[in-house]
Design a protein around this motif. Structure first.
Motif, PDB file in Angstrom:
ATOM      1  N   THR A   1       0.851  -1.200   0.000  1.00  0.00           N
ATOM      2  CA  THR A   1       0.000   0.000   0.000  1.00  0.00           C
ATOM      3  C   THR A   1       0.875   1.234   0.000  1.00  0.00           C
ATOM      4  O   THR A   1       2.082   1.156   0.188  1.00  0.00           O
ATOM      5  CB  THR A   1      -0.883   0.039   1.249  1.00  0.00           C
TER       6      THR A   1
ATOM      7  N   ASN B   1      -5.225   0.203  -4.794  1.00  0.00           N
ATOM      8  CA  ASN B   1      -6.424  -0.558  -4.483  1.00  0.00           C
ATOM      9  C   ASN B   1      -7.623   0.143  -5.121  1.00  0.00           C
ATOM     10  O   ASN B   1      -7.979   1.248  -4.749  1.00  0.00           O
ATOM     11  CB  ASN B   1      -6.591  -0.608  -2.968  1.00  0.00           C
TER      12      ASN B   1
ATOM     13  N   TYR C   1     -10.710  -0.237  -4.925  1.00  0.00           N
ATOM     14  CA  TYR C   1     -11.851   0.066  -4.062  1.00  0.00           C
ATOM     15  C   TYR C   1     -11.629   1.368  -3.309  1.00  0.00           C
ATOM     16  O   TYR C   1     -12.526   2.202  -3.207  1.00  0.00           O
ATOM     17  CB  TYR C   1     -12.089  -1.077  -3.083  1.00  0.00           C
ATOM     18  N   ALA C   2     -10.429   1.512  -2.817  1.00  0.00           N
ATOM     19  CA  ALA C   2     -10.109   2.736  -2.096  1.00  0.00           C
ATOM     20  C   ALA C   2     -10.173   3.928  -3.048  1.00  0.00           C
ATOM     21  O   ALA C   2     -10.737   4.969  -2.725  1.00  0.00           O
ATOM     22  CB  ALA C   2      -8.724   2.624  -1.476  1.00  0.00           C
TER      23      ALA C   2
ATOM     24  N   TYR D   1     -17.835  -0.670  -2.819  1.00  0.00           N
ATOM     25  CA  TYR D   1     -16.428  -0.304  -2.655  1.00  0.00           C
ATOM     26  C   TYR D   1     -16.083  -0.137  -1.196  1.00  0.00           C
ATOM     27  O   TYR D   1     -15.051  -0.613  -0.727  1.00  0.00           O
ATOM     28  CB  TYR D   1     -16.125   0.976  -3.423  1.00  0.00           C
TER      29      TYR D   1
ATOM     30  N   ASN E   1     -16.085  -3.538   0.440  1.00  0.00           N
ATOM     31  CA  ASN E   1     -14.893  -4.310   0.135  1.00  0.00           C
ATOM     32  C   ASN E   1     -13.671  -3.753   0.835  1.00  0.00           C
ATOM     33  O   ASN E   1     -12.827  -4.502   1.338  1.00  0.00           O
ATOM     34  CB  ASN E   1     -14.650  -4.329  -1.366  1.00  0.00           C
ATOM     35  N   LEU E   2     -13.585  -2.470   0.853  1.00  0.00           N
ATOM     36  CA  LEU E   2     -12.424  -1.849   1.492  1.00  0.00           C
ATOM     37  C   LEU E   2     -12.346  -2.307   2.944  1.00  0.00           C
ATOM     38  O   LEU E   2     -11.287  -2.560   3.491  1.00  0.00           O
ATOM     39  CB  LEU E   2     -12.565  -0.331   1.440  1.00  0.00           C
ATOM     40  N   ARG E   3     -13.502  -2.422   3.511  1.00  0.00           N
ATOM     41  CA  ARG E   3     -13.557  -2.798   4.920  1.00  0.00           C
ATOM     42  C   ARG E   3     -13.372  -4.313   5.120  1.00  0.00           C
ATOM     43  O   ARG E   3     -12.636  -4.762   5.983  1.00  0.00           O
ATOM     44  CB  ARG E   3     -14.924  -2.359   5.464  1.00  0.00           C
TER      45      ARG E   3
ATOM     46  N   HIS F   1     -12.669  -6.758   2.701  1.00  0.00           N
ATOM     47  CA  HIS F   1     -11.803  -7.515   1.796  1.00  0.00           C
ATOM     48  C   HIS F   1     -12.530  -8.660   1.122  1.00  0.00           C
ATOM     49  O   HIS F   1     -11.927  -9.686   0.826  1.00  0.00           O
ATOM     50  CB  HIS F   1     -10.590  -8.064   2.527  1.00  0.00           C
TER      51      HIS F   1
END
Lengths: 332, 332
Positions: free
Chosen positions: A6, A51, A53-54, B53, B56-58, B60
């Motif tokens: 990251t 990432n 999603y981020a 999103y 998922n970020l949270r 995974h």
DNA sequence: AATGTTTCCGCAAACGTTTGCGGACAGAAG
DNA sequence: CTTCTGTCCGCAAACGTTTGCGGAAACATT
């Protein structure tokens, strides 16, 4: 279950802040060449990739397009998708493919999923039973451009890219006239489909106008099997005459060819065969079938260009129609 | 560009905390029935849907599978994907389809994209030029199960679901023997493909063992066009004899049929034709071609079951082979 | 009245990014 | 020596969720 690198990790290893790393990676002018180099080197080494999603959570933009088609087993859609993918790749977008199975309910679910995913844009060939155009237009409210292709709604004020039904029919009819064939059996699809109407009318018109003496009989079939049956029952009355069969689509062509083979006839001596096609089926026979091509890949590049315009902010709707071209096999 | 409703908005309108809303929506026992009802009502009204999103970020975890195929214009893959999609839908997963264009580089990119997206699992038919199996195995490290299907790597310790090449070849050979055909022209694909080897060996073995007196000639073609050429050049020496042509795949069948038509021959009187196929091409001819079916949809359900096992934690690799069945057309 | 037990809910951190703002430091100008 | 203009970088908030933990209130137990 290893962890992806990251920004934070890179930042720690380099003793800089996360923001510096982030900026360095996108060549922000605030970052010194020295730092930029170091960051990019380490990122390369660690195989860093943001990432998604981020990123999306933050920016509300996913660099991906959705292509929605009723079915995948279709050479036309296949080539359309191919060209969209190729173009998208060049612009750093990826494309995900959805299949509605020609079911409006599934189509709606897909649409919802696209909305949640905040795809950057949607290319869609709608279901033959789709009548709720509303939900598509709502996508615009969410800032997601929608480009209809191939199977498009009647509604005017939207972006549509279609094959040139009229032009393809025109080319086929012209070819028949050129070959000086006096009798023509035209096999068309479901009467209710707009595509059928367009092709039928133009085909008829050209034949009547430019080839006055031509005797045309038209029939309709809703499936490949039906096309086979109809052709089979009609063929006997034509045998002996000089005639041609025109098939409006690949599906029809497949059925008719079966009937023709069954009767032991072969083109171009016993009869002529000509079709409008995406270019796959005609190649399976010998001689290859002469056809007016509806090119998926060309439609794809046109659609993509339109999409990029939309993303750039052009909001005015437009209908683009692609011209067709005649591909000569030896069947007529 | 409207905004989707979020937990926060629901929370504010109800004067409760975000966490309460989140928990209420998933029926957490900590939430009173009263509060739960209210939250769910408002969520329904506002058409709330969690932002994938953020989730998922949270967490995974994305509830989606990836299917990767070399090409879409393939009836076999088409039916495979259909069945995967159907199963997935039942389990609340969605599936996204990727197309590698038979290019290992693109395949790698897709794999990377899958990794970043943290898809829940991957179904993949590898490229014919894929030799770097390494990167697939690495997916396991990231906790993403990979199920190979159809085109699978040699490497043993992975999950593979294959069509029964041997069994299909066996069925075809048996049919030839049953029909008492003394001469057989077997047309196979690229020598280097494992699928070719498997089918060739079995076919040969059965014919030699059970049909001792049968005269078998085998050739290889790397494309449809090549199959056509080879068939064309070989056909003359067989004409007059009682013989059959066996085509290892749809691609080969397409080419050979063209040559057969070109020579003016027709099955089953002039020769017999039999193939191993996914079931699309054989239906285009009259009589329909007899073939040993490699069923994509059956393979799909098998693959899906295996996937669910993997997700549930079963880590041991397994190879599953699906049996074939003979579909009689009238070509032999 | 003091203590234990439930029931219900909120705080706050975390996931990995992006980005406006402001700050430290250097050199230049007065 | 002050002031000014860059240059380079870090702080912190925000995106929308999930979830461990702790706390208030109510009720039950000694």
């Amino acid at each position: 279950m290893r962890h992806s690198p990251t920004l934070k990790k890179i930042a720690e290893r380099l003793s800089v802040s996360i923001s510096t790393v982030s900026r360095a990676l996108k060549n922000h002018p605030d970052i010194s060449p020295e730092t930029g180099r170091k960051v990019k080197e380490l990122a390369e080494l660690l195989e860093y990739d943001p990432n998604p999603y981020a990123v999306n959570l933050r920016t509300h933009s996913s660099k991906e397009f959705a292509v929605v088609v009723p079915s995948l087993s279709n050479f036309f859609y296949h080539s359309f998708i191919s060209s969209i993918e190729e173009e998208a790749r060049n612009y750093g977008y990826s494309v995900i493919i959805y299949r509605s199975s020609n079911d409006p309910k599934i189509e709606q679910e897909i649409l919802k999923s696209c909305r949640h995913k905040r795809v950057s844009g949607i290319f869609i060939a709608i279901t033959s039973e789709t009548n709720d155009i509303e939900s598509f237009l709502k996508m615009d409210v969410h800032g997601i451009p929608v480009i209809f292709f191939d199977k498009v709604p009647q509604y005017e004020s939207c972006n549509k890219i279609c094959v040139g039904d009229e032009h393809a029919a025109f080319l086929a009819a012209k070819e028949i006239i050129k070959k000086d064939i006096p009798n023509v059996l035209g096999i068309f699809g479901d009467r209710n489909m707009s595509i059928t109407k367009a092709r039928l009318e133009k085909f008829k018109a050209v034949l009547q106008q430019d080839g006055q003496s031509i005797n045309l009989k038209t029939v309709h079939a809703r499936s490949s099997a039906e096309a086979e049956q109809i052709t089979l029952s009609l063929l006997p009355e034509w045998i002996g005459k000089k005639f041609a069969v025109f098939c409006m689509s690949d599906e029809i062509l497949a059925g008719s060819m079966k009937a023709i083979q069954r009767k032991g006839l072969s083109a171009p001596v016993d009869l002529g065969v000509i079709a409008i096609s995406d270019g796959m089926i005609p190649l399976l026979f010998y001689p290859e079938i002469t056809y007016a091509e509806t090119s998926g890949s060309k439609l794809g590049t046109l659609a993509f260009k339109r999409m990029m315009r939309c993303i750039a902010g052009s909001s005015f709707a437009q209908t683009i129609i692609d011209e067709s071209k005649l591909v000569a096999g030896g069947s007529i």
